[in-house]
Design a protein around this motif. Structure first.
Motif, short mmCIF file in Angstrom:
data_model
loop_
_atom_site.label_atom_id
_atom_site.label_comp_id
_atom_site.label_asym_id
_atom_site.label_seq_id
_atom_site.Cartn_x
_atom_site.Cartn_y
_atom_site.Cartn_z
N THR A 20 0.84 -1.20 0.00
CA THR A 20 0.00 0.00 0.00
C THR A 20 0.88 1.26 0.00
N ARG A 21 0.20 2.37 -0.04
CA ARG A 21 0.88 3.67 -0.01
C ARG A 21 1.87 3.75 1.16
N ALA A 22 1.54 3.12 2.27
CA ALA A 22 2.41 3.16 3.45
C ALA A 22 3.64 2.26 3.32
N THR A 23 3.55 1.19 2.53
CA THR A 23 4.66 0.22 2.46
C THR A 23 5.45 0.27 1.16
N VAL A 24 4.91 0.89 0.13
CA VAL A 24 5.58 0.93 -1.18
C VAL A 24 6.97 1.56 -1.10
N PRO A 25 7.18 2.68 -0.38
CA PRO A 25 8.54 3.25 -0.35
C PRO A 25 9.59 2.26 0.16
N GLN A 26 9.30 1.55 1.21
CA GLN A 26 10.22 0.55 1.74
C GLN A 26 10.44 -0.56 0.72
N ALA A 27 9.35 -1.06 0.13
CA ALA A 27 9.45 -2.14 -0.84
C ALA A 27 10.31 -1.70 -2.03
N TRP A 28 10.08 -0.51 -2.53
CA TRP A 28 10.79 -0.03 -3.72
C TRP A 28 12.29 0.09 -3.45
N GLN A 29 12.66 0.47 -2.26
CA GLN A 29 14.08 0.59 -1.92
C GLN A 29 14.78 -0.77 -1.98
N GLU A 30 14.04 -1.84 -1.80
CA GLU A 30 14.62 -3.17 -1.76
C GLU A 30 14.61 -3.89 -3.12
N ARG A 31 14.10 -3.22 -4.16
CA ARG A 31 13.89 -3.87 -5.45
C ARG A 31 15.16 -4.45 -6.07
N ALA A 32 16.30 -3.83 -5.85
CA ALA A 32 17.54 -4.34 -6.46
C ALA A 32 17.87 -5.75 -5.95
N GLN A 33 17.41 -6.08 -4.76
CA GLN A 33 17.65 -7.41 -4.19
C GLN A 33 16.74 -8.47 -4.81
N TRP A 34 15.66 -8.05 -5.44
CA TRP A 34 14.69 -8.99 -6.00
C TRP A 34 15.18 -9.63 -7.29
N HIS A 35 15.97 -8.90 -8.05
CA HIS A 35 16.40 -9.37 -9.37
C HIS A 35 17.88 -9.68 -9.33
N GLN A 36 18.22 -10.92 -9.56
CA GLN A 36 19.61 -11.34 -9.50
C GLN A 36 20.13 -11.73 -10.89
N GLY A 37 19.64 -11.06 -11.92
CA GLY A 37 20.13 -11.30 -13.27
C GLY A 37 19.35 -12.33 -14.07
N GLU A 38 18.26 -12.85 -13.51
CA GLU A 38 17.45 -13.82 -14.22
C GLU A 38 16.75 -13.16 -15.41
N GLN A 39 16.26 -13.99 -16.32
CA GLN A 39 15.53 -13.46 -17.47
C GLN A 39 14.05 -13.29 -17.16
N GLN A 40 13.61 -13.87 -16.06
CA GLN A 40 12.20 -13.74 -15.66
C GLN A 40 12.13 -13.68 -14.14
N LEU A 41 11.26 -12.81 -13.64
CA LEU A 41 11.01 -12.73 -12.21
C LEU A 41 9.52 -12.98 -11.99
N THR A 42 9.21 -13.98 -11.20
CA THR A 42 7.82 -14.28 -10.86
C THR A 42 7.55 -13.75 -9.46
N VAL A 43 6.51 -12.93 -9.36
CA VAL A 43 6.10 -12.38 -8.07
C VAL A 43 4.80 -13.05 -7.65
N ASP A 44 4.85 -13.76 -6.54
CA ASP A 44 3.70 -14.49 -6.01
C ASP A 44 2.98 -13.57 -5.02
N LEU A 45 1.70 -13.30 -5.30
CA LEU A 45 0.92 -12.37 -4.47
C LEU A 45 -0.05 -13.08 -3.53
N ALA A 46 0.01 -14.40 -3.44
CA ALA A 46 -0.96 -15.16 -2.64
C ALA A 46 -0.98 -14.73 -1.18
N ALA A 47 0.16 -14.34 -0.62
CA ALA A 47 0.22 -13.99 0.81
C ALA A 47 -0.05 -12.52 1.08
N LEU A 48 -0.33 -11.73 0.04
CA LEU A 48 -0.67 -10.32 0.28
C LEU A 48 -2.07 -10.22 0.84
N GLU A 49 -2.22 -9.47 1.90
CA GLU A 49 -3.53 -9.29 2.52
C GLU A 49 -4.28 -8.11 1.92
#
Length: 97
Positions: A20-49
């Motif tokens: 949400t608006r309250a958590t996006v800034p923190q999440a966005w700062q961590e984005r570089a850690q999400w991608h480790q050079g793969e050709q595809q990134l799958t984001v699983d949203l099942a645990a998002l409330e």
């Protein structure tokens, strides 16, 4: 307090808590850690409330960020609430939901 967390598991990025608006800034700062050079990134949203328009906007920005690195974003297990927000925002095709 609004919480957001993520973890890597079985080649997927799993988001949990609230994107949400309250958590996006923190999440966005961590984005570089999400991608480790793969050709595809799958984001699983099942645990998002909860996701709001800021969360959808962040995922659109993530897609753009990844495309610049020749990486494709795949959204997995979106909730009905998430699908509804994406649909209302007109981003269904952009996020391939």
């Amino acid at each position: 307090m609004t919480e957001f967390s993520w973890q890597q598991h079985d080649g997927k990025l799993i988001f949990s808590g609230e994107l949400t608006r309250a958590t996006v800034p923190q999440a966005w700062q961590e984005r570089a850690q999400w991608h480790q050079g793969e050709q595809q990134l799958t984001v699983d949203l099942a645990a998002l409330e909860h996701v709001d328009s800021a969360g959808v906007a962040m995922l659109l920005q993530l897609k753009k960020y990844l495309l610049e690195k020749q990486c494709e974003l795949t959204i997995s297990k979106p909730s009905q609430q998430f699908k509804a927000i994406v649909d209302v925002s007109g981003a269904t095709d952009l996020l391939a939901i």
